[in-house]
Enzyme design. Structure first.
Site, short mmCIF file in Angstrom:
data_model
loop_
_atom_site.label_atom_id
_atom_site.label_comp_id
_atom_site.label_asym_id
_atom_site.label_seq_id
_atom_site.Cartn_x
_atom_site.Cartn_y
_atom_site.Cartn_z
N SER A 168 0.71 -1.19 -0.07
CA SER A 168 -0.15 0.06 -0.01
C SER A 168 0.73 1.42 -0.09
O SER A 168 2.08 1.06 0.15
CB SER A 168 -0.60 -0.06 1.28
OG SER A 168 -1.58 1.43 1.44
N HIS A 169 0.32 2.31 -0.37
CA HIS A 169 0.97 3.65 -0.43
C HIS A 169 1.10 4.01 1.28
O HIS A 169 1.99 5.04 1.56
CB HIS A 169 0.31 4.75 -1.02
CG HIS A 169 0.70 4.69 -2.39
ND1 HIS A 169 0.33 3.66 -3.47
CD2 HIS A 169 1.37 5.74 -3.18
CE1 HIS A 169 0.93 3.89 -4.70
NE2 HIS A 169 1.50 5.07 -4.67
N SER A 170 0.49 3.54 2.15
CA SER A 170 0.19 3.93 3.38
C SER A 170 0.62 2.69 4.49
O SER A 170 0.08 1.80 4.36
CB SER A 170 -1.32 4.32 3.77
OG SER A 170 -1.51 4.13 4.97
#
Lengths: 192, 120
Positions: B8-10
């Site tokens: 994920s980007h997060s």
């Protein structure tokens, strides 16, 4: 072009991207997030630091792995992975025929991994036409490659972050197309 | 047993999704990573690192933007002995469904078929 020449050219890109940082940054500020200049500089600083010697294939692969890991966003992985893929087909001495093969691989890698087909105002608009430049001129001269990047100025971006700018993306050369000019010029076969 | 990988980007999305599915499908191995340098983003290195840890065939989930590109490149360069599948299903719903199916012994091809019906 043998391994020593290739290494020399790739290391010289460090100075090129240091010099062109502000140019790429200002292009990317117009239609992106403004980090392309610093990213490319960081990438080729790392190449100069990490890639010291090896066969032609090793130099291309090490350069690719270094770029993949040191440049953020989409451009680092696309350039880096392309170099890794090109390393698999490179000959010890890169001649015109081999360079054509490498450019085809560069083209296919960016197209398949970046999901681009051309005319979307990206680095691909330069990379996909580099073979044509090589066939017509016998080399990859900066001026000829620059013409390809200049053609992206009037295009409207439909890929990547620049696509959010829609019509406003017109009037600026794509920063990825511009950095592709410098990278491809390192593969010019003519004597300096 | 089939494993799950999430990129994920997060960091919070990655660790939160992992916590969710581990609670719902106990015993399923979930590799999750998100964010780079304390901020938002993904890179190939963190995916390589997770792939080096997998001990069986694995289904990978990704979120937005360049995460798919990075995942595809990492999978293409993977030199391990397991089959690595990329699912184009929503991260939370897809990985949850996969974890439940894995925990009841569904085979990986049937899970991939079910995931392909999930619209992202």
């Amino acid at each position: 072009m043998d391994n020593n020449k290739l290494l020399d050219r790739l290391q010289k890109l460090q100075a090129v991207f240091a010099e062109k940082e502000s140019e790429l940054t200002s292009l990317d500020r117009e239609i992106g997030d403004g980090d392309h200049g610093v990213n490319m500089k960081r990438g080729f600083n790392a190449v100069k630091e990490n890639v010291k010697d090896g066969s032609t294939q090793e130099i291309l692969k090490q350069t690719g792995m270094t770029l993949m890991r040191s440049i953020g966003g989409a451009s680092g992985p696309l350039y880096g992975f392309s170099f890794v893929k090109m390393s698999e087909a490179a000959k010890d001495e890169i001649d015109k025929e081999n360079l054509k093969q490498l450019l085809d691989i560069f083209d296919q890698t960016v197209s398949s991994k970046g999901k681009v087909t051309g005319g979307e105002k990206t680095m691909y608009d330069v990379i996909s036409k580099a073979v044509q430049v090589l066939e017509e001129s016998g080399g990859l001269k900066l001026d000829d490659l620059q013409n390809l990047a200049d053609d992206t100025e009037d295009m409207m971006a439909t890929k990547g972050r620049a696509a959010y700018f829609k019509e406003k993306s017109k009037g600026t050369i794509d920063p990825g197309a511009q950095s592709a000019v410098y990278i491809l010029s390192a593969f010019d076969l003519e004597e300096e | 047993m089939t494993e799950i990988l999430i990129i994920s980007h997060s960091k919070d999305i990655a660790s939160g999704t992992k916590a969710l599915i581990e609670q719902m499908a106990e015993g399923v191995t979930v590799h999750a990573s998100g964010g780079v340098h304390g901020g938002i983003g993904t890179n190939i290195g963190q995916i390589d690192h997770m792939l080096a840890e997998v001990k069986d065939d694995t289904i990978c989930f990704f979120d937005i933007g360049s995460s798919l590109m990075n995942l595809e490149m990492a999978v293409e360069m993977y030199e391990g002995s397991h089959n690595i599948h990329i699912a184009n299903a929503p991260v939370v719903e897809g990985s949850f469904l996969a974890a439940v199916e894995i925990s009841i012994g569904t085979n990986i091809d049937d899970i991939m078929d079910k995931l392909s019906e999930m619209v992202k």
